[in-house]
Design a protein around this motif. Structure first.
Motif, PDB file in Angstrom:
ATOM      1  N   ARG A  73      -2.024  -9.289  38.176  1.00  0.00           N
ATOM      2  CA  ARG A  73      -1.585  -8.741  39.461  1.00  0.00           C
ATOM      3  C   ARG A  73      -0.065  -8.581  39.510  1.00  0.00           C
ATOM      4  O   ARG A  73       0.451  -7.569  39.969  1.00  0.00           O
ATOM      5  N   VAL A  74       0.655  -9.590  39.033  1.00  0.00           N
ATOM      6  CA  VAL A  74       2.120  -9.534  39.014  1.00  0.00           C
ATOM      7  C   VAL A  74       2.586  -8.434  38.056  1.00  0.00           C
ATOM      8  O   VAL A  74       3.508  -7.681  38.354  1.00  0.00           O
ATOM      9  N   GLU A  84       0.928  -5.682  37.181  1.00  0.00           N
ATOM     10  CA  GLU A  84       0.634  -4.391  37.816  1.00  0.00           C
ATOM     11  C   GLU A  84       1.692  -4.051  38.853  1.00  0.00           C
ATOM     12  O   GLU A  84       2.208  -2.935  38.885  1.00  0.00           O
ATOM     13  N   TYR A  85       2.032  -5.006  39.691  1.00  0.00           N
ATOM     14  CA  TYR A  85       3.021  -4.799  40.745  1.00  0.00           C
ATOM     15  C   TYR A  85       4.391  -4.468  40.138  1.00  0.00           C
ATOM     16  O   TYR A  85       5.056  -3.517  40.556  1.00  0.00           O
ATOM     17  N   ARG A 129       4.356  -0.915  38.539  1.00  0.00           N
ATOM     18  CA  ARG A 129       4.356   0.140  39.561  1.00  0.00           C
ATOM     19  C   ARG A 129       5.733   0.288  40.201  1.00  0.00           C
ATOM     20  O   ARG A 129       6.184   1.402  40.444  1.00  0.00           O
ATOM     21  N   ASN A 130       6.384  -0.819  40.464  1.00  0.00           N
ATOM     22  CA  ASN A 130       7.715  -0.761  41.073  1.00  0.00           C
ATOM     23  C   ASN A 130       8.767  -0.238  40.102  1.00  0.00           C
ATOM     24  O   ASN A 130       9.678   0.490  40.498  1.00  0.00           O
ATOM     25  N   THR A 175       0.749   2.149  36.363  1.00  0.00           N
ATOM     26  CA  THR A 175       0.152   0.868  35.996  1.00  0.00           C
ATOM     27  C   THR A 175       0.415   0.625  34.508  1.00  0.00           C
ATOM     28  O   THR A 175       0.719   1.567  33.765  1.00  0.00           O
TER      29      THR A 175
END
Length: 69
Positions: free
Chosen positions: A15-16, A18-19, A22-23, A28
């Protein structure tokens, strides 16, 4: 290379990762891996006379059919 490979090398959760991706790049991790693989396949197609099967393997795509998707 797969997202799982990246996660094994990076001390973070999926999750981290992916985040963060994206940022940072607007994609992804999976999308970025695919982009890099396709760029390498394109380069090999343009600059070599290798058969599609060899290009697919060298670009990390595995099967030549992945070049047609």
């Amino acid at each position: 290379i797969t997202v799982r490979d990246v996660l094994e090398a990076a001390p973070m959760s999926r999750r981290v990762l992916e985040y963060a991706c994206r940022n940072a790049i607007g994609r992804t991790p999976h999308q970025e891996i695919q982009r890099i693989q396709l760029d390498e396949a394109k380069r090999l197609l343009e600059q070599t006379d290798l058969p599609l099967a060899d290009i697919a393997v060298r670009a990390g795509l595995g099967l030549p059919s992945r070049l047609c998707q």
